[in-house]
Design a protein around this motif. Structure first.
Motif, PDB file in Angstrom:
ATOM      1  N   ASN A  92      49.962  38.356  33.504  1.00 55.03           N
ATOM      2  CA  ASN A  92      50.985  37.314  33.395  1.00 55.03           C
ATOM      3  C   ASN A  92      51.033  36.450  34.645  1.00 55.03           C
ATOM      4  O   ASN A  92      51.199  35.228  34.576  1.00 55.03           O
ATOM      5  CB  ASN A  92      52.353  37.961  33.156  1.00 55.03           C
ATOM      6  N   SER A 121      48.197  34.142  34.556  1.00 52.19           N
ATOM      7  CA  SER A 121      48.459  33.049  33.618  1.00 52.19           C
ATOM      8  C   SER A 121      49.310  31.968  34.266  1.00 52.19           C
ATOM      9  O   SER A 121      49.039  30.767  34.126  1.00 52.19           O
ATOM     10  CB  SER A 121      49.165  33.595  32.371  1.00 52.19           C
ATOM     11  N   LEU A 122      50.345  32.387  35.012  1.00 54.76           N
ATOM     12  CA  LEU A 122      51.200  31.415  35.694  1.00 54.76           C
ATOM     13  C   LEU A 122      50.439  30.663  36.777  1.00 54.76           C
ATOM     14  O   LEU A 122      50.587  29.446  36.928  1.00 54.76           O
ATOM     15  CB  LEU A 122      52.403  32.137  36.303  1.00 54.76           C
ATOM     16  N   SER A 154      53.780  26.039  25.136  1.00 50.79           N
ATOM     17  CA  SER A 154      52.946  25.320  26.098  1.00 50.79           C
ATOM     18  C   SER A 154      52.639  23.909  25.604  1.00 50.79           C
ATOM     19  O   SER A 154      52.531  22.974  26.401  1.00 50.79           O
ATOM     20  CB  SER A 154      51.642  26.076  26.350  1.00 50.79           C
ATOM     21  N   VAL A 198      46.683  28.432  30.174  1.00 50.40           N
ATOM     22  CA  VAL A 198      47.769  29.274  29.665  1.00 50.40           C
ATOM     23  C   VAL A 198      47.286  30.095  28.470  1.00 50.40           C
ATOM     24  O   VAL A 198      47.642  31.271  28.327  1.00 50.40           O
ATOM     25  CB  VAL A 198      48.981  28.403  29.278  1.00 50.40           C
TER      26      VAL A 198
END
Length: 395
Positions: free
Chosen positions: A267, A270-271, A360, A25
């Motif tokens: 993004n 990242s997910l 996170s 993340v």
């Protein structure tokens, strides 16, 4: 505590899972921030109009090398296109700057005061040149921080006269520092002058005196970006008297759309990275469940003694659930420390931007606790349902 090695091995899956989630993340957020920084370098709701390369035989010129776009086109776009907030023309060159016995080679950008908002520049001291300076082709300039320090050190450069090439210019302002952009170029190593002054005294290309190399156009709103582009295309084709079957003699590059697509991709990555790393947490939870089931088998006699002296099934469930949650949370805390350390190491050794978010970290701790409860429930339930007499008979 009675089986330290087994406990450590049980926590290992959680440690690896939490550490991997935080690291992945952090890398994904760093990539997204890098793209956002790239977008901020160029401003919001922005697209660029450039003259198309001239149609000549042999090798074609580079983008922006034509002279089909002029300052009159820029003024027409500003006044006639409803969806356009502002437009900043540009002509540029690289030349030697001299002040006293100091000199510096830098880029010189001819533009208007609209560039301040389009490129998100700010004035640190003095003023920016005005529309009247542009109309009169005044020999005034605004220095970037790098140029100001190279020529003047810590002295005040305002009202000093410098030479750009062989032309004297009066310094009227200094820009605030912006630092390097996303690809490492020093944004402060520049001098800004009125576009008309640059056209007449510093830069000359093509056959037109008032030709510009590019035009930064900013729409009034993100939702009006396509409208603004269509208005600009229609207006320029009319001004350039292009027939319907003739291609545009200019190019449009939509930086905002490209940047937003890149940010969205970052993004999503990242997910995805976080989701892949979360599989390790699932594996770690299964490991906890297996070890706790083994523990129930090994401690059957202990459970029988506790229930024989009055312990209720709920007490046994709480005991085994507590053990599972403690193992998960301890593994989560160690994993957090490891994830933060690995993220910082990646940033230091590979120069990749990483951003460690508190969300996170809290999510990892909460999820590790959930893993302990979820995967520890079945062993705890199995232990609480043992018959005390059968349990006491177990060796």
């Amino acid at each position: 505590m009675g089986n330290r090695t087994r406990s450590i091995l049980t926590m290992l899956g959680i440690i690896i899972g939490v550490g991997a989630v935080i690291t992945m993340v952090a890398i994904g957020r760093g990539a997204a921030q890098q793209v956002e920084g790239f977008m901020s370098d160029f401003g919001a709701n922005l697209f660029i109009v450039m003259p198309a390369p001239p149609n000549t035989t042999g090798a074609r010129g580079a983008a922006g090398s034509g002279d089909s776009l002029t300052l009159d086109d820029a003024n027409a776009i500003i006044s006639e296109c409803f969806a356009v907030e502002r437009a900043a023309p540009e002509v540029s060159t690289s030349t030697q700057i001299v002040y006293g016995n100091m000199n510096w080679n830098t880029s010189v950008l001819g533009t208007t005061d609209a560039i301040i908002n389009v490129r998100t520049w700010e004035i640190a001291s003095g003023i920016f040149f005005s529309d009247s300076d542009v109309r009169s082709a005044a020999k005034v300039c605004v220095l970037g921080q790098t140029v100001a320090k190279a020529l003047f050190g810590y002295s005040d450069p305002l009202e000093a006269t410098i030479r750009i090439g062989s032309v004297p210019f009066r310094v009227i302002g200094v820009l605030k520092a912006k630092g390097a952009n996303s690809w490492g170029q020093d944004q402060d190593d520049t001098i800004l002058v009125p576009v008309t002054t640059a056209q007449r005294r510093l830069v000359r290309f093509g056959t037109k005196v008032n030709a510009i190399r590019r035009l930064n156009v900013q729409a009034k709103d993100r939702n009006l970006l396509e409208t603004a582009k269509n208005e600009v295309i229609t207006l320029l084709r009319q001004r350039h008297k292009l027939a319907e079957d003739v291609d545009n003699d200019f190019d449009i590059r939509d930086l905002t759309q490209a940047m937003e697509n890149a940010a969205s991709t970052a993004n999503v990555m990242s997910l995805l990275l976080g989701a892949v790393a979360s599989i390790s947490l699932l594996v770690g939870g299964i490991g906890i469940m297996n070890i706790m089931l083994v523990s129930v088998s090994e401690r059957t006699r202990e459970i029988g003694i506790r229930m024989a002296v009055g312990a209720r099934p709920s007490n046994v469930r709480v005991q085994f659930l507590t053990e599972a949650v403690v193992l998960s949370i301890l593994g989560g805390i160690i994993g957090i420390c490891g994830g933060i350390g690995i993220s910082k190491a990646i940033s230091a050794f590979f120069a990749w931007p990483t951003i460690i978010s508190s969300s996170s970290i809290f999510l990892s701790v909460g999820f590790s606790g959930f893993v302990g409860i979820f995967f520890g429930f079945w062993p705890a339930w199995k232990a609480s349902n043992l018959d005390p007499i059968d349990a006491l008979r177990t060796d």
